[in-house]
Motif scaffolding. Structure first.
Motif: not given
Length: 108
Positions: A84-108
């Protein structure tokens, strides 16, 4: 049931295998306390009815729901892997880049 995906104020979401279709689904099960509350149960059923009317690539598809008189209310939805988004942000240590937030790239 395969495993728990998450839980919150209304209940628990499980990764489950649909026995008739033999595919993985997300199964949202209403918690016992809310299921016993008429207003909580109505809110859950309204969520299912509204979600069933929505069709968009960025909205999870609802496949089925429990009948109104079911002892355990549930909603069966398309399973979308990747956390989920909270998990991804926690792993990253902050907000996701725009393309990942929009679901366009960097999917797990």
């Amino acid at each position: 049931m395969e495993r728990t995906l998450g839980n919150g104020g209304m209940g628990i979401v499980y990764l489950a295998r649909n026995p008739r279709l033999n595919r993985l689904v997300a199964l949202k099960v209403l918690g016992e306390l809310i299921a016993a509350d008429t207003r909580g149960r109505a809110r859950f059923e309204r969520e299912a009815a509204l979600a069933a009317r929505l069709e968009h690539p960025n909205i999870v598809t609802l496949y089925d729901r429990a009948p109104s008189d079911a002892a355990v209310p549930w909603i069966c939805m398309k399973y979308v892997g990747g956390g989920d988004v909270a998990q991804r942000m926690s792993e990253r240590g902050g907000p996701l880049p725009d393309d990942q937030a929009a679901g366009a790239g960097g999917g797990a």
